[in-house]
Design a protein around this motif. Structure first.
Motif, mmCIF file in Angstrom:
data_model
loop_
_atom_site.group_PDB
_atom_site.id
_atom_site.type_symbol
_atom_site.label_atom_id
_atom_site.label_comp_id
_atom_site.label_asym_id
_atom_site.label_seq_id
_atom_site.Cartn_x
_atom_site.Cartn_y
_atom_site.Cartn_z
ATOM 1 N N PHE A 1 0.804 -1.228 0.070
ATOM 2 C CA PHE A 1 0.147 0.038 -0.165
ATOM 3 C C PHE A 1 0.836 1.061 0.053
ATOM 4 N N SER B 1 -4.365 16.767 -12.294
ATOM 5 C CA SER B 1 -4.471 15.514 -11.193
ATOM 6 C C SER B 1 -4.903 16.376 -9.854
ATOM 7 N N ALA C 1 -10.712 8.276 -0.275
ATOM 8 C CA ALA C 1 -11.213 9.494 -0.588
ATOM 9 C C ALA C 1 -10.534 10.035 -1.854
ATOM 10 N N VAL C 2 -9.479 9.425 -2.144
ATOM 11 C CA VAL C 2 -8.425 10.074 -3.417
ATOM 12 C C VAL C 2 -8.780 9.318 -4.658
ATOM 13 N N PRO C 3 -9.177 9.841 -5.611
ATOM 14 C CA PRO C 3 -9.717 9.263 -6.883
ATOM 15 C C PRO C 3 -8.425 8.482 -7.371
ATOM 16 N N TRP C 4 -8.527 7.436 -7.804
ATOM 17 C CA TRP C 4 -7.180 6.907 -8.641
ATOM 18 C C TRP C 4 -6.584 7.648 -9.538
ATOM 19 N N GLN C 5 -7.481 8.132 -10.617
ATOM 20 C CA GLN C 5 -7.388 9.143 -11.429
ATOM 21 C C GLN C 5 -6.243 10.057 -11.171
ATOM 22 N N ALA C 6 -6.327 10.524 -9.860
ATOM 23 C CA ALA C 6 -5.498 11.643 -9.532
ATOM 24 C C ALA C 6 -4.098 11.135 -9.348
ATOM 25 N N TYR C 7 -3.834 10.010 -8.987
ATOM 26 C CA TYR C 7 -2.583 9.398 -8.811
ATOM 27 C C TYR C 7 -1.968 8.507 -9.885
ATOM 28 N N PHE D 1 -22.950 9.449 3.950
ATOM 29 C CA PHE D 1 -22.360 8.099 3.252
ATOM 30 C C PHE D 1 -22.628 8.179 1.679
ATOM 31 N N GLY E 1 -5.222 -3.061 -1.781
ATOM 32 C CA GLY E 1 -6.102 -1.986 -1.653
ATOM 33 C C GLY E 1 -6.537 -1.562 -0.360
ATOM 34 N N ALA E 2 -6.663 -0.151 0.008
ATOM 35 C CA ALA E 2 -7.194 0.115 1.372
ATOM 36 C C ALA E 2 -8.678 -0.430 1.624
ATOM 37 N N GLY F 1 -19.385 3.191 7.255
ATOM 38 C CA GLY F 1 -18.197 4.160 7.069
ATOM 39 C C GLY F 1 -18.434 5.429 7.891
ATOM 40 N N ALA G 1 -4.061 6.965 7.251
ATOM 41 C CA ALA G 1 -3.560 6.993 5.744
ATOM 42 C C ALA G 1 -4.462 6.077 4.891
ATOM 43 N N TYR G 2 -4.809 4.800 5.394
ATOM 44 C CA TYR G 2 -5.626 3.923 4.559
ATOM 45 C C TYR G 2 -7.088 4.710 4.278
ATOM 46 N N GLY H 1 -21.313 -1.377 4.089
ATOM 47 C CA GLY H 1 -21.223 -0.062 3.227
ATOM 48 C C GLY H 1 -21.435 1.321 4.349
ATOM 49 N N ILE I 1 -17.706 11.637 -5.062
ATOM 50 C CA ILE I 1 -16.473 11.404 -5.614
ATOM 51 C C ILE I 1 -16.415 10.604 -6.817
ATOM 52 N N THR J 1 -6.883 7.679 1.663
ATOM 53 C CA THR J 1 -6.664 7.312 0.250
ATOM 54 C C THR J 1 -8.100 6.815 -0.400
#
Lengths: 292, 288
Positions: free
Chosen positions: A24, A269, B129-135, A217, B162-163, B288, B123-124, B285, A224, B127
Motif C-alpha cells: 500500500f 490531477s 477518498a482520493v480518486p485513482w485518476q488523481a495519482y 455516506f 487496496g485500502a 463508513g 492513511a488507509y 457500506g 467522489i 486514500t
C-alpha cells in the motif's frame, strides 16, 4: 519486563499490518505524495523532471480545454448525484414494502452495476442510435416528433451519459438505502401513526432523520464517484462530440498517457484531488452541524 | 374479528382503501423499474442471436433469429481465449491476495494496540477518498521505473493491496466480541492462531462479500489494463472486447455476442453469491 512485552506486542501488531502496508505504501501512498511534486515540474516520458514552479498552474488558467473539462465534470456531477440519490431512495422505499417480486427486483437492479462498462457502452450506443435504435423507435411510436440524437449530438451527449450513469449506479445505492431503512426502529413508525402522522409526515419526520448517516455516506461516495467519472465516458462518447463530454479524469489521461505531458497532467490531477477533498470536507461539516 | 371491531371506523376504512390500491401502484412501479433496468440486457441477448442485418431494422424485430453461429464465430475471430485466461488469472490472484493481506492487516488494526496504529489506519482511510485518476500518473512512472509496466504483475500490484479490503475487514472484525479472542489468548493461542482459527472462520460473510466485490472489480476493470497492458497477449477481456468493437464496428450482432460473453461469467458468479454480495455491501457500506 513491561517494556519488552510492549515491544513484543508492537512487533506482532506490525507483522500483521506489514504485508499489506508495504504494498500500500509503495504503490498508493508514495504516488499520492509524488503527485504534488510532479505538478510543479515539466516531466515528460523520457525527460527529466525540471522544477518549473507555478508554470503549470499558469498554463491551466489559460487552457480552454481544461475549463471545458472542469465545467463538464461539474455538469455531470451536479445532475448525476441528485438524480441518482432521489431515484435510488425512491426504489429503496418501494422495495422496503412487502410487495411480491421485491426480491427479484433487488437482484435485477444490481445487474447493471456488475456489468462491465465496455459492454454497457456497446449496448447503449446501439440503443441510442438516432435513426434505427430502439430508444428513438419507441419514442417515435409514442408520437415524439424529432427525437434527440443522443450520444451523437452536442446538446444531448451529456444527458445520455448521465442516463447511462444513473441506470448503472441505481442498484448499488438503492441497496445502501435499503440497509439504512432496515436500521430504523419499527416502533418509531407505529408511534408516529398513533400520533396521527400521515405517510408524508412519517417519511419527513421518521424516515429522513433515521437515514441521515446513510444519506451522508451515499452522497460522499456518489460525489467522489461522479467527480472522477472516466471509463463510462471514454467508452461511451470518448469525450465527444467535440468536447461536449470531456471530463477532468479523461483530460488527465489524455495529457498524461496520450501526450506524455506528465507534469502538466499532474497539475490537472491536483485540481481534481483538491475538488474531491474540498467537497468531502464540506459534506462532512454540513453533516456534523445537522446532526449536532 | 373482535379486535378489528374495536378500531375506530375511519381508520379501518383508510386501511382498507390503502390495501386495495397500494399493491396495484406498487407493482406497477416495480414492473416499470424492472423493465427499465433489464431492457438493455434483453436487447443485448436478442441482438447477439440475430444475423447482423436484422439487428437494426425498422420496425424492431422482437424475436431472435436463433443465429447461434455468432457464438462460434467470435472464438475464431478474436483472442477471446487469451483474454478470458488473463482476466481469470488476474481476478483469482488479486482477489486471493486482497482477502489474505487485507484480513491479516485488519486484525493488526482492530485487535492489537501498538504505537502509530491509528495514524497508519488514517492513511488507509484517507486514500479511499482520493480518486485513482488523481495519482495514476506518478504510479505509472513508478511502475515503469520498476520495469513492471506491460506485465500482468503490474495489475496484481495495482489492486492487491487496496485500502478498501483492509477497511471492510476491519469494520467486520469490530463487530466480533473481544471476549472471544481474550478467551483464546488465555488458552495459549498466539495472535496468529487467533486470526487463523477464530477470526477467519467467523468472518466468512465479510470474506465472501470482499471476494465477490474484488472479483467483479478486477473482471470489469478497464482503465488499469488500458494503461498498463500494451501487449495483446496480456489483454484482459475488457480491453480485448473494446478493441474488437473497434475492429468490427459494423458487425453489431457479433459485438453484442462478445458483450454477452463478457457479462456471463460475472453474472453467474453474482447469482451464486448474490446473498452474500447484497448482505456484505449492505452491512459494511453504511458504517463508513
Amino acid at each position: 519486563m513491561a517494556a519488552s512485552l510492549r515491544r513484543r506486542n508492537a512487533l506482532i501488531g506490525l507483522s500483521f499490518v506489514l504485508p499489506n502496508f508495504l504494498g500500500f505504501a509503495l504503490l498508493t501512498l508514495v504516488p499520492v505524495l509524488a503527485l504534488f511534486y510532479l505538478s510543479f515540474t515539466n516531466w515528460n516520458v523520457f525527460g527529466q523532471a525540471d522544477w518549473t514552479g507555478l508554470a503549470n498552474l499558469r498554463r491551466l488558467a489559460g487552457d480552454r480545454s481544461f475549463w471545458t473539462a472542469l465545467r463538464n465534470t461539474l455538469y455531470f456531477t451536479g445532475v448525476h448525484v441528485p438524480v441518482t440519490l432521489v431515484l435510488s431512495l425512491a426504489l429503496a422505499l418501494l422495495l422496503n414494502t412487502r410487495l411480491r417480486g421485491v426480491r427479484f427486483f433487488r437482484t435485477a437492479a444490481f445487474f447493471p452495476y456488475i456489468t462491465s462498462i465496455v459492454a454497457i457502452a456497446a449496448v447503449w450506443n446501439m440503443m441510442f442510435s438516432p435513426e434505427t435504435g430502439p430508444v428513438n423507435q419507441l419514442l417515435g411510436a409514442v408520437g415524439v416528433a424529432g427525437p434527440p440524437g443522443w450520444t451523437n449530438s452536442r446538446d444531448w451527449s451529456m444527458p445520455s451519459v448521465i442516463i447511462v450513469g444513473v441506470w448503472r449506479d441505481l442498484g448499488f445505492y438503492m441497496l445502501l438505502f435499503l440497509a439504512g431503512l432496515q436500521t430504523i426502529p419499527r416502533d418509531l413508525y407505529e408511534a408516529a401513526t398513533i400520533d396521527g402522522a400521515g405517510a408524508w409526515q412519517r417519511f419527513r419526520h421518521v424516515t429522513l432523520p433515521g437515514l441521515r448517516p446513510t444519506t451522508f455516506f451515499v452522497t460522499v461516495v456518489l460525489t467522489i464517484g461522479s467527480l472522477k467519472v472516466f471509463d463510462l465516458i471514454l467508452v461511451l462518447t470518448n469525450g465527444g462530440p467535440g468536447q461536449s463530454t470531456l471530463v477532468l479524469s479523461q483530460y488527465i489521461y489524455q495529457k498524461g498517457f496520450v501526450q506524455n505531458q506528465f507534469g502538466y497532467a499532474s497539475a490537472v490531477s491536483v485540481v481534481l484531488f483538491g475538488i474531491c477533498i474540498a467537497v468531502t470536507l464540506v459534506q462532512f461539516l454540513v453533516n456534523r452541524r445537522r446532526s449536532a | 374479528m373482535t379486535l378489528t371491531g374495536t378500531r375506530p371506523v375511519t381508520d379501518r376504512k383508510t386501511t382498507a382503501r390503502r390495501r386495495s390500491l397500494w399493491p396495484v401502484v406498487g407493482h406497477a412501479a416495480l414492473i416499470v423499474a424492472s423493465l427499465a433496468v433489464l431492457a438493455p440486457f434483453f436487447w443485448m441477448v436478442l441482438s447477439s442471436l440475430k444475423t447482423n442485418n436484422h439487428v437494426f431494422t425498422v420496425p424492431i424485430r422482437w424475436t431472435p433469429d436463433w443465429h447461434w453461429s455468432n457464438y462460434v464465430d467470435i472464438w475464431t475471430r478474436s483472442g477471446m481465449v487469451t483474454w478470458v485466461r488473463n482476466t481469470l488469472i488476474l481476478s483469482v490472484v488479486i482477489t486471493f491476495l486482497q482477502v489474505l493481506t487485507g484480513s491479516f492487516a485488519a486484525y493488526g488494526f482492530s485487535r492489537l494496540r501498538w504505537p502509530g496504529r491509528d495514524v497508519l489506519f488514517l492513511a488507509y482511510v484517507g486514500t479511499i477518498a482520493v480518486p485513482w485518476q488523481a495519482y495514476m500518473i506518478p504510479q505509472f512512472i513508478l511502475f515503469s521505473k520498476l520495469h513492471l509496466s506491460n506485465t500482468l504483475w503490474a495489475m496484481v500490484a495495482l489492486q492487491a493491496f487496496g485500502a478498501f479490503g483492509v477497511f471492510l475487514m476491519k469494520q467486520f472484525y469490530e463487530t466480533v466480541p473481544e471476549e472471544l479472542s481474550e478467551a483464546a489468548r488465555i488458552d495459549g493461542l498466539s495472535e496468529y492462531g487467533i486470526w487463523r482459527r477464530i477470526m477467519l472462520p467467523l468472518s466468512m460473510p465479510a470474506i465472501a462479500s470482499l471476494t465477490l466485490l474484488t472479483f467483479v472489480n478486477v473482471w470489469n476493470d478497464y482503465l488499469g489494463p488500458l494503461i498498463y497492458l500494451r501487449d495483446p497477449d496480456l489483454w484482459t477481456i475488457q480491453i480485448g472486447l473494446k478493441t474488437f468493437i473497434g475492429q468490427y464496428n459494423a458487425q453489431y450482432a457479433l459485438i453484442m455476442t462478445g458483450s454477452v460473453l463478457s457479462v456471463l461469467p460475472i453474472a453467474i458468479v453474482f447469482l451464486l453469491g448474490q446473498k452474500y454480495f447484497v448482505q456484505g455491501i449492505a452491512t459494511t457500506g453504511i458504517k463508513g
